[in-house]
Scaffold this motif. Structure first.
Motif, PDB file in Angstrom:
ATOM      1  N   ASP A 133      39.007  35.874  47.558  1.00 57.35           N
ATOM      2  CA  ASP A 133      40.045  36.353  46.628  1.00 57.35           C
ATOM      3  C   ASP A 133      39.620  36.171  45.171  1.00 57.35           C
ATOM      4  N   ASP A 134      39.022  35.017  44.856  1.00 58.66           N
ATOM      5  CA  ASP A 134      38.577  34.772  43.482  1.00 58.66           C
ATOM      6  C   ASP A 134      37.506  35.780  43.070  1.00 58.66           C
ATOM      7  N   LEU A 135      36.558  36.048  43.967  1.00 53.56           N
ATOM      8  CA  LEU A 135      35.510  37.029  43.668  1.00 53.56           C
ATOM      9  C   LEU A 135      36.108  38.413  43.480  1.00 53.56           C
ATOM     10  N   LEU A 136      36.969  38.827  44.382  1.00 56.62           N
ATOM     11  CA  LEU A 136      37.577  40.155  44.285  1.00 56.62           C
ATOM     12  C   LEU A 136      38.398  40.303  43.012  1.00 56.62           C
ATOM     13  N   GLU A 137      39.091  39.259  42.626  1.00 51.89           N
ATOM     14  CA  GLU A 137      39.862  39.306  41.376  1.00 51.89           C
ATOM     15  C   GLU A 137      38.928  39.482  40.182  1.00 51.89           C
ATOM     16  N   PHE A 138      37.795  38.755  40.179  1.00 50.49           N
ATOM     17  CA  PHE A 138      36.844  38.883  39.078  1.00 50.49           C
ATOM     18  C   PHE A 138      36.243  40.290  39.044  1.00 50.49           C
TER      19      PHE A 138
END
Length: 189
Positions: free
Chosen positions: A75-80
């Motif tokens: 989720d953190d990667l996709l948000e970035f």
């Protein structure tokens, strides 16, 4: 325009045979200028690191053993990443690993239409030349003396400089605006 320049490190060459991504490094650029907003993460591949891969990037089983699973950080990667275009050198390799990880954790694959491949750009600009990241950094005078082993964030930093050079250098757009003071002075004698 927002673009993410990224690189991955892996356990091998083929996610179809069980190789996994163990590191990703991403650099955000807006209108061809680095924003200072980066993303970097190591992942536990849940499999042994082959010696040949460890020799390339230096990431050992012991080092990766306490890192999060990709699924836990997806989720953190996709948000970035957001909806930005994604720039990589030999981009199909990195996209294959990224999308294999997405599939493994039940996420939607990242569209190939977002992919910008600096290797493809370099092939057009320098046919027949050596086109590795190292060779192209040498060609464009990009300092890589601090690079002892491959690392996703370090390689993304080098690739950011290379991408700028391959697409026109830092000078793009400069000097195109009319100099208003020169035109105002031209009418007086």
């Amino acid at each position: 325009m927002r673009e993410i320049i990224f690189d991955t490190e892996t356990t091998g060459f083929d996610p179809q045979s069980g190789d996994r991504m163990v590191e990703i490094g991403c650099i955000e650029m807006i209108d061809r200028v680095e924003t200072g907003n980066n993303f970097h993460c190591y992942y536990n591949p849940q499999r042994p690191m082959p010696k040949s891969a460890e020799e390339v990037h230096g990431l050992s089983d012991v080092f990766l053993s306490d890192k999060m699973l990709f699924a836990d950080g997806a989720d953190d990667l996709l948000e970035f990443l957001g909806d930005a275009n994604l720039v990589a050198h030999n981009a199909q390799f990195d996209f294959n690993f990224l999308n294999a990880e997405m599939r493994l954790c039940g996420r939607k694959e990242i569209s190939q239409f977002r992919m910008i491949d600096t290797l493809a750009i370099a092939k057009v600009k320098h046919p027949g030349a050596k086109l590795s990241l190292d060779a192209l950094c040498s060609r464009y005078g990009i300092d890589r003396s601090h690079r002892v082993k491959h690392g996703a964030l370090l390689d993304a930093e080098l690739l950011t400089q290379l991408y700028i050079e391959l697409t026109g250098g830092r000078q793009i757009g400069l000097g195109l605006a009319e100099d208003k003071s020169a035109s105002a002075d031209s009418g007086s004698v």
